[in-house]
Design a protein around this motif. Structure first.
Motif, PDB file in Angstrom:
ATOM      1  N   UNK A  76     -19.436  15.019  32.621  1.00  5.30           N
ATOM      2  CA  UNK A  76     -18.744  13.735  32.488  1.00  5.30           C
ATOM      3  C   UNK A  76     -17.676  13.576  33.569  1.00  5.30           C
ATOM      4  N   UNK A  77     -17.711  12.399  34.201  1.00  6.14           N
ATOM      5  CA  UNK A  77     -16.677  12.022  35.164  1.00  6.14           C
ATOM      6  C   UNK A  77     -15.744  10.987  34.541  1.00  6.14           C
ATOM      7  N   UNK A  78     -16.314  10.072  33.715  1.00  8.44           N
ATOM      8  CA  UNK A  78     -15.522   9.063  33.022  1.00  8.44           C
ATOM      9  C   UNK A  78     -15.867   9.076  31.546  1.00  8.44           C
ATOM     10  N   UNK A  79     -14.853   9.016  30.693  1.00  9.49           N
ATOM     11  CA  UNK A  79     -15.092   8.930  29.258  1.00  9.49           C
ATOM     12  C   UNK A  79     -14.023   8.035  28.634  1.00  9.49           C
ATOM     13  N   UNK A  80     -14.457   7.148  27.750  1.00  9.10           N
ATOM     14  CA  UNK A  80     -13.565   6.236  27.046  1.00  9.10           C
ATOM     15  C   UNK A  80     -13.658   6.534  25.556  1.00  9.10           C
ATOM     16  N   UNK A  81     -12.565   7.064  25.000  1.00 11.61           N
ATOM     17  CA  UNK A  81     -12.501   7.407  23.583  1.00 11.61           C
ATOM     18  C   UNK A  81     -11.517   6.509  22.843  1.00 11.61           C
ATOM     19  N   UNK A  82     -11.210   5.342  23.399  1.00 13.29           N
ATOM     20  CA  UNK A  82     -10.286   4.415  22.755  1.00 13.29           C
ATOM     21  C   UNK A  82     -10.855   3.969  21.409  1.00 13.29           C
ATOM     22  N   UNK A  83     -10.012   3.976  20.390  1.00  9.15           N
ATOM     23  CA  UNK A  83     -10.451   3.554  19.071  1.00  9.15           C
ATOM     24  C   UNK A  83     -11.092   4.644  18.251  1.00  9.15           C
ATOM     25  N   UNK A  84     -11.261   5.837  18.812  1.00  5.36           N
ATOM     26  CA  UNK A  84     -11.842   6.960  18.076  1.00  5.36           C
ATOM     27  C   UNK A  84     -10.725   7.792  17.436  1.00  5.36           C
ATOM     28  N   UNK A  85     -11.001   8.303  16.250  1.00  2.00           N
ATOM     29  CA  UNK A  85     -10.014   9.100  15.524  1.00  2.00           C
ATOM     30  C   UNK A  85     -10.138  10.558  15.960  1.00  2.00           C
ATOM     31  N   UNK A  86      -9.197  11.002  16.760  1.00  2.00           N
ATOM     32  CA  UNK A  86      -9.200  12.369  17.284  1.00  2.00           C
ATOM     33  C   UNK A  86      -7.837  13.000  17.048  1.00  2.00           C
ATOM     34  N   UNK A  87      -7.820  14.170  16.446  1.00  2.00           N
ATOM     35  CA  UNK A  87      -6.576  14.916  16.332  1.00  2.00           C
ATOM     36  C   UNK A  87      -6.259  15.570  17.669  1.00  2.00           C
ATOM     37  N   UNK A  88      -5.050  16.056  17.811  1.00  2.00           N
ATOM     38  CA  UNK A  88      -4.655  16.727  19.061  1.00  2.00           C
ATOM     39  C   UNK A  88      -5.535  17.946  19.311  1.00  2.00           C
ATOM     40  N   UNK A  89      -5.857  18.698  18.256  1.00  5.33           N
ATOM     41  CA  UNK A  89      -6.672  19.898  18.421  1.00  5.33           C
ATOM     42  C   UNK A  89      -8.089  19.548  18.851  1.00  5.33           C
ATOM     43  N   UNK A  90      -8.674  18.504  18.248  1.00  6.31           N
ATOM     44  CA  UNK A  90     -10.048  18.124  18.616  1.00  6.31           C
ATOM     45  C   UNK A  90     -10.077  17.573  20.041  1.00  6.31           C
TER      46      UNK A  90
END
Length: 618
Positions: free
Chosen positions: A71-85
């Motif tokens: 991956x060069x670009x990834x958009x995770x906006x709106x996804x529920x992610x903890x700091x650890x994940x």
């Protein structure tokens, strides 16, 4: 509506891939298992991935993104992610150069691993949406060249506790901007957002990056200039040459900043709501020895006097100076985005002096925002017959019977109603056939529920010249075969809405439609035409309708159900009504819908019952 939309869309396009995952799990092409299967099978081939808005994906599924090691670009906006994940995912993405994430309450940068920080140190583009006071991952991005910040922090918690703008424990590390080229910040209303953005700017004021070429801050309402921001602006004037500039109006009003600011090859200027006269615009921007042929975007929204000469006696409703506009058009001949909304731009008498005639020379335009009164003819024309009210908007041949003796609607395939080619607005649109975004907004219009502006409850009546802009002018928009985004607001002379059907039939690329306060206040006469229009909008994704006394009945929702690509619906109707059964049937048919906002005059019990029914079914 309109404010900051053009630039926001442009910066988004640089980060978000063309084919994101579906945002709704009910869609047959998207599910937890299918996402896992897709990533497992071809993850090593994926270089760009957008999971923006996939709020329904679990944290364990999002961890599978770590398998996309290329991956060069990834958009995770709106996804529920903890700091650890987040740490686990980013630790595996050593090739990552562009990242988009949300920073929510509970984020802790101290939980990011060394491998994660190593990945972040190579990231060059970061889009970060803040829902809590924090620097997020910015301090870890030591190679950052482009920083896009969206401040969505609420002033109070859900329990009513007042939040503080001070950064949370563990956020003492400050950003490093030495390689920064683009700084963009968009603030939602609220004093907390202003407090937090000042902390980001304070670091910039200590040492302005030498390569900074775009500095843009979009702030609703007022944003007082501080000592740190003043030092920052003075430092930029001395040390950098900008290509793009947008500042809060209070930072520019009464300031000589523009005279001292250096620009290399400018591509975007925003002077929204600034007290900028036409004389200042010519002297400080155009005649400052700058080559503006590279300028692609110009936002003059709310600049009431920007097309008028310096005069203390001038009123906002007085005619513009065509010479100033002509100079502007000649200097900025390659403009692609122009915003002249939220002001009275009345054209003077005389051939070739109308605003529409001068703007027709900007043949590269792709997005245009104008006040309604600006497209009206300078005076009533003898060669234009009055618009005949039509009993229905659908022409012959579409299964609708036409009563004998009653004038039928205009031919939607001709793109005109009446002798439209004589209209200066018709001629303007003919000159810019590749326009994909158009906003026609009343100069006195204020939304009851604005997105990024403070709400203004005291609405003003429409401008007098807007009274001559009606169904014929709306029908002229049907010429724009490539139109994707359309906003029409405060057009008091809409009679039947016949022009809407022309748009629905001819503008087959339309994806976003926003309609507000069409026709006489208190009367909604275009409901049937709107229903006929929606039947043809197969690619429509967003519909926003703000209309008092609107009856959202079964006919309306049945027509809306034929918009098979619809994702977002917002209805704002003071004293309006709706039929709950029609809403449920609509949601059952349109499986892509992820946002359904209905603000009407229905009782609280009716709304709660409808909400519970939707939660059970969807």
């Amino acid at each position: 509506m309109g404010e900051g939309a053009v630039w926001g869309a442009r910066v988004e396009e640089t980060l978000v891939p063309a084919a994101p995952l579906s945002p709704r799990p009910a869609h047959p092409q998207a599910s937890e298992d299918k996402v896992k299967q897709l990533v497992t099978e071809i993850g090593w081939e994926i270089q760009q991935l957008s999971m923006a808005g996939c709020y329904w994906l679990s944290g364990s599924t999002l961890e599978h993104v770590a398998r996309c090691r290329g991956l060069v670009k990834v958009n995770l906006s709106g996804c529920h992610l903890t700091s650890l994940r987040l740490s686990k995912v980013l630790s595996a993405l050593q090739c990552l150069r562009s990242l988009a994430i949300d920073v929510s309450p509970g984020f802790d940068a101290s939980q990011l691993s060394g491998e994660c920080k190593a990945t972040l140190s190579r990231v060059r583009e970061l889009k970060q949406t803040l829902y809590t006071p924090s620097y997020g991952v910015v301090p870890c991005c030591t190679s950052l060249e482009k920083l896009l910040l969206y401040f969505e922090i609420l002033d109070r918690t859900r329990e009513g506790a007042v939040l503080s703008g001070q950064l949370m424990v563990g956020q003492s590390n400050v950003p490093r901007y030495q390689h920064l080229r683009v700084f963009y910040a968009r603030l939602a209303p609220g004093y907390i957002n202003q407090e937090v953005v000042r902390l980001y700017l304070a670091v910039l004021s200590d040492r302005t990056p030498e390569n900074l070429h775009a500095f843009l801050i979009s702030v609703p309402g007022s944003f007082a200039e501080s000592g740190a921001t003043k030092n920052l602006l003075e430092s930029m004037a001395r040390n950098v040459a900008l290509d793009a500039l947008q500042l809060p109006k209070s930072w520019l009003n009464g300031s000589a900043l523009l005279q001292h600011m250096k620009f290399s090859s400018p591509f975007y200027f925003s002077f929204s709501r600034c007290a900028l006269s036409g004389g200042h615009l010519i002297r400080r921007v155009i005649d400052g020895g700058r080559d503006l042929r590279s300028l692609a975007g110009l936002n003059l929204s709310g600049c009431a006097h920007c097309l008028a000469p310096d005069s203390l006696l001038r009123k906002a409703e007085d005619d513009i100076d065509s010479g100033i506009l002509e100079t502007l058009v000649a200097a900025c001949g390659n403009l692609r985005h122009l915003n002249l909304s939220a002001a009275h731009h009345h054209s003077p008498e005389g051939p070739g002096r109308h605003l529409c005639q001068l703007l027709a020379r900007l043949c590269h335009l792709r997005s245009l925002s104008l006040p309604v009164c600006a497209v009206a003819d300078s005076a009533p024309r003898a060669d234009r017959a009055p618009v005949q009210p039509a009993t229905h908007a659908v022409p012959r041949g579409f299964g609708k019977k036409v009563r004998i003796g009653v004038p039928s609607g205009p031919d939607p395939f001709s793109g005109q109603a009446g002798p439209l080619p004589c209209s200066v607005f018709w001629s303007l649109l003919k000159s810019v056939p590749f326009l994909d975004r158009l906003e026609l907004i009343g100069s006195n219009f204020s939304s009851a529920m604005p997105r990024n502006e403070p709400a203004i409850r005291n609405s003003l009546p429409p401008c007098g010249r807007a009274q001559s802009v009606g169904d014929s002018e709306v029908a002229a928009i049907g010429q724009l075969a490539f139109l994707r985004h359309l906003t029409l607001a405060q057009l008091p002379s809409i009679l039947t809405g016949s022009g809407l059907v022309s748009i629905g039939l001819q503008c087959q690329q339309l994806q976003s439609l926003s309609l507000a306060h069409l026709g006489t206040m208190g009367k909604v006469a275009y409901t049937s035409a709107l229903s006929d229009m929606l039947k043809h909008c197969k690619r429509l994704k967003d519909l926003r309708l703000e209309q008092p006394y609107f009856n959202a009945n079964a006919q309306f929702f049945q027509a809306l159900s034929q918009c098979s690509a619809l994702q977002r619906l917002c209805l704002v109707s003071r004293s309006g009504t709706l039929q709950p059964e029609a809403v449920l049937a609509f949601m059952a048919r349109c499986l892509h819908v992820v946002v359904c906002h209905l603000f009407t005059g229905e009782s609280l019990s009716t709304c709660r019952s409808l909400q519970q029914s939707l939660l059970r079914r969807v």
